[in-house]
Motif scaffolding. Structure first.
Motif, PDB file in Angstrom:
ATOM      1  N   ALA A 147       0.832  -1.204   0.000  1.00  0.00           N
ATOM      2  CA  ALA A 147       0.000   0.000   0.000  1.00  0.00           C
ATOM      3  C   ALA A 147       0.866   1.254   0.000  1.00  0.00           C
ATOM      4  CB  ALA A 147      -0.937  -0.009   1.206  1.00  0.00           C
ATOM      5  N   LEU A 148       1.935   1.278   0.806  1.00  0.00           N
ATOM      6  CA  LEU A 148       2.808   2.446   0.827  1.00  0.00           C
ATOM      7  C   LEU A 148       3.501   2.635  -0.521  1.00  0.00           C
ATOM      8  CD1 LEU A 148       4.148   4.814   2.227  1.00  0.00           C
ATOM      9  CD2 LEU A 148       5.873   3.246   3.142  1.00  0.00           C
ATOM     10  N   GLY A 149       3.981   1.545  -1.119  1.00  0.00           N
ATOM     11  CA  GLY A 149       4.612   1.649  -2.431  1.00  0.00           C
ATOM     12  C   GLY A 149       3.674   2.256  -3.452  1.00  0.00           C
ATOM     13  N   TYR A 150       2.411   1.822  -3.440  1.00  0.00           N
ATOM     14  CA  TYR A 150       1.430   2.378  -4.372  1.00  0.00           C
ATOM     15  C   TYR A 150       1.180   3.860  -4.110  1.00  0.00           C
ATOM     16  CZ  TYR A 150      -3.071   3.813  -6.136  1.00  0.00           C
ATOM     17  OH  TYR A 150      -4.060   4.543  -6.736  1.00  0.00           O
ATOM     18  N   LEU A 151       1.001   4.235  -2.843  1.00  0.00           N
ATOM     19  CA  LEU A 151       0.692   5.627  -2.503  1.00  0.00           C
ATOM     20  C   LEU A 151       1.855   6.557  -2.846  1.00  0.00           C
ATOM     21  CD1 LEU A 151      -1.099   5.029   0.920  1.00  0.00           C
ATOM     22  CD2 LEU A 151      -2.179   5.806  -1.211  1.00  0.00           C
ATOM     23  N   LEU A 152       3.095   6.108  -2.630  1.00  0.00           N
ATOM     24  CA  LEU A 152       4.249   6.919  -3.002  1.00  0.00           C
ATOM     25  C   LEU A 152       4.338   7.076  -4.511  1.00  0.00           C
ATOM     26  CD1 LEU A 152       6.975   5.554  -0.541  1.00  0.00           C
ATOM     27  CD2 LEU A 152       5.786   7.753  -0.415  1.00  0.00           C
ATOM     28  N   SER A 153       4.042   6.016  -5.236  1.00  0.00           N
ATOM     29  CA  SER A 153       4.034   6.078  -6.693  1.00  0.00           C
ATOM     30  C   SER A 153       2.975   7.047  -7.189  1.00  0.00           C
ATOM     31  CB  SER A 153       3.800   4.680  -7.274  1.00  0.00           C
ATOM     32  OG  SER A 153       3.687   4.732  -8.680  1.00  0.00           O
ATOM     33  N   GLU A 154       1.805   7.024  -6.550  1.00  0.00           N
ATOM     34  CA  GLU A 154       0.723   7.913  -6.953  1.00  0.00           C
ATOM     35  C   GLU A 154       1.062   9.370  -6.627  1.00  0.00           C
ATOM     36  OE1 GLU A 154      -4.067   7.649  -6.575  1.00  0.00           O
ATOM     37  OE2 GLU A 154      -2.967   7.768  -4.681  1.00  0.00           O
ATOM     38  N   ALA A 155       1.702   9.605  -5.476  1.00  0.00           N
ATOM     39  CA  ALA A 155       1.988  10.971  -5.046  1.00  0.00           C
ATOM     40  C   ALA A 155       3.144  11.617  -5.810  1.00  0.00           C
ATOM     41  CB  ALA A 155       2.291  10.988  -3.551  1.00  0.00           C
ATOM     42  N   ARG A 156       4.178  10.820  -6.113  1.00  0.00           N
ATOM     43  CA  ARG A 156       5.383  11.379  -6.723  1.00  0.00           C
ATOM     44  C   ARG A 156       5.775  10.720  -8.040  1.00  0.00           C
ATOM     45  NH1 ARG A 156       4.703  15.140  -3.884  1.00  0.00           N
ATOM     46  NH2 ARG A 156       6.142  16.053  -2.328  1.00  0.00           N
ATOM     47  N   GLY A 157       5.054   9.684  -8.449  1.00  0.00           N
ATOM     48  CA  GLY A 157       5.436   8.982  -9.669  1.00  0.00           C
ATOM     49  C   GLY A 157       6.678   8.127  -9.486  1.00  0.00           C
ATOM     50  N   TRP A 158       7.000   7.800  -8.241  1.00  0.00           N
ATOM     51  CA  TRP A 158       8.213   7.018  -7.958  1.00  0.00           C
ATOM     52  C   TRP A 158       8.043   5.548  -8.344  1.00  0.00           C
ATOM     53  CZ3 TRP A 158       9.215   8.850  -2.217  1.00  0.00           C
ATOM     54  CH2 TRP A 158       9.655  10.194  -2.249  1.00  0.00           C
ATOM     55  N   VAL A 159       9.156   4.931  -8.693  1.00  0.00           N
ATOM     56  CA  VAL A 159       9.243   3.478  -8.830  1.00  0.00           C
ATOM     57  C   VAL A 159       9.885   2.964  -7.554  1.00  0.00           C
ATOM     58  CG1 VAL A 159      10.234   1.565 -10.124  1.00  0.00           C
ATOM     59  CG2 VAL A 159       9.401   3.586 -11.346  1.00  0.00           C
ATOM     60  N   VAL A 160       9.115   2.273  -6.728  1.00  0.00           N
ATOM     61  CA  VAL A 160       9.567   1.841  -5.405  1.00  0.00           C
ATOM     62  C   VAL A 160       9.792   0.336  -5.407  1.00  0.00           C
ATOM     63  CG1 VAL A 160       9.000   1.783  -2.945  1.00  0.00           C
ATOM     64  CG2 VAL A 160       8.246   3.719  -4.346  1.00  0.00           C
ATOM     65  N   GLN A 161      10.932  -0.099  -4.868  1.00  0.00           N
ATOM     66  CA  GLN A 161      11.234  -1.526  -4.775  1.00  0.00           C
ATOM     67  C   GLN A 161      11.322  -1.942  -3.319  1.00  0.00           C
ATOM     68  OE1 GLN A 161      14.410  -1.463  -8.336  1.00  0.00           O
ATOM     69  NE2 GLN A 161      13.801  -3.520  -7.722  1.00  0.00           N
ATOM     70  N   PRO A 162      10.421  -2.827  -2.863  1.00  0.00           N
ATOM     71  CA  PRO A 162      10.438  -3.256  -1.460  1.00  0.00           C
ATOM     72  C   PRO A 162      11.424  -4.395  -1.212  1.00  0.00           C
ATOM     73  CG  PRO A 162       8.549  -4.185  -2.586  1.00  0.00           C
ATOM     74  CD  PRO A 162       9.261  -3.331  -3.596  1.00  0.00           C
ATOM     75  N   VAL A 163      12.062  -4.357  -0.057  1.00  0.00           N
ATOM     76  CA  VAL A 163      12.922  -5.454   0.377  1.00  0.00           C
ATOM     77  C   VAL A 163      12.042  -6.468   1.097  1.00  0.00           C
ATOM     78  CG1 VAL A 163      14.890  -6.114   1.809  1.00  0.00           C
ATOM     79  CG2 VAL A 163      14.915  -3.929   0.589  1.00  0.00           C
TER      80      VAL A 163
END
Length: 341
Positions: A147-163
């Motif tokens: 959920a956090l990865g999605y919200l950060l992507s939506e807010a900033r357009g980031w590509v987030v990779q979780p460990v």
């Protein structure tokens, strides 16, 4: 030879042909509100974009939805595959598929089921690289991370990779539940120092749980009590001059409430944790609920950026790095206590 060349060319053209967006339809909404159907959503979305002859079929999906039917579906698939496990292919991270999965599957789940929200967005930098450090809990599928990865992507357009723990990539249960390469394609990074350091060195935005597996494994009685922080994220922050973005999640402890970890049974089945709770009866009848979690509100409070130390990493001893990690833990624990009040 000409015919063979033509067949190969046609196959390549078909594989590279654009695919229409996946539409979250009435059946997906039904699966979202009927817990045994969550696994169907994941696999249906994967099969929309990928050829997967080893994957579940519609008959087996139907069995997911009835008590004990998952075991029949598992038997059906095992027989259909010729008495073998699904192929365990290794694949690379695909940012386009991560984006499609976020927009088409995570969006309705995060917005309407978990009601995820970012708070204190003014603390978000405009770009990376970053190590996003969050309290990870819930004794369930890592929904607080997704959920956090999605919200950060939506807010900033980031590509987030979780460990993520290695069990999410290679445990036999995961190989049967989900496409074998699902975690890698979605950007998951194994929680092994070499893999974690490699993606950090590339200047990516990495989502990391400083508590490690101790966070979700601590159980319901110790909810919102942060465990000892690992020091690897502080080391890598200093080594590659990458700032740390602390995030406090409130609501994740309720993803699988009243749960305790049974250590002996957990070790027997080789899982990072095994939650035992009143929900276990439902999970025994519907094993496809293994990726499901209770409905809750996931609120993420973005903390001020922790800049990387500017002095030489090699001059810092282990005690200094350890103290720095635990000071951040204490700071986040104070924030958690304030928010809970």
């Amino acid at each position: 030879m000409v015919n063979q060349h033509s067949e190969n060319l046609l196959k390549t053209q078909l594989e590279n042909a654009p695919v229409e967006d996946y539409i979250f339809n009435w059946f997906d909404w039904f699966c979202l509100w009927y817990p045994p159907g969550w696994l169907i959503i994941f696999n249906r979305h994967w099969q929309h974009y990928h050829t997967d002859s080893d994957g579940w079929n519609w008959f087996e999906y139907g069995l997911f939805l009835i008590p004990g039917g998952f075991y029949l579906a598992l038997l059906s698939r095992w027989l259909r595959l010729g008495f073998r496990s699904p192929r365990t292919e290794v694949s690379e991270f695909d940012p386009k598929y991560q984006q499609a999965f976020g927009k088409e599957v995570l969006a309705p789940i995060v917005k309407y089921y978990f009601r995820g929200e970012l708070q204190q967005v003014e603390n978000l930098p405009q770009t990376g690289p970053l190590i996003v450090a969050m309290n990870h809990a819930g004794m369930s599928f890592p929904w607080d991370f997704l959920a956090l990865g999605y919200l950060l992507s939506e807010a900033r357009g980031w590509v987030v990779q979780p460990v993520a723990n290695s069990a999410l990539f290679e445990h036999p249960w995961m190989i049967w539940w989900l496409p074998p390469k699902w975690s890698q394609v979605l950007g998951g990074v194994r929680a092994e120092l070499d893999d974690y350091e490699a993606v950090t060195a590339q200047g990516k935005i990495v989502l990391y749980a400083p508590e490690g597996i101790r966070g979700p494994r601590k159980g319901w009685r110790r909810r919102y009590q942060l465990e000892k922080f690992d020091v690897s994220f502080v080391k890598l922050s200093d080594r590659y001059q990458i700032p740390i973005l602390p995030v406090v999640c409130i609501g994740s402890e309720s993803l699988h409430p009243w749960a305790v970890n049974v250590k002996k049974l957990q070790r027997l089945v080789k899982l990072p944790f095994l939650p035992i709770s009143p929900l276990m009866l439902a999970l025994i009848l519907f094993p496809s609920m293994g990726v499901w979690a209770m409905r809750t509100r996931l609120h993420y409070f973005i903390q001020p950026l922790e800049p990387a130390e500017l002095h030489n990493y090699s001059n810092k001893g282990h005690k200094v790095i350890y103290r720095q990690a635990q000071q951040l833990r204490e700071k986040l624990q104070i924030k958690i206590n304030q928010l809970l009040k």
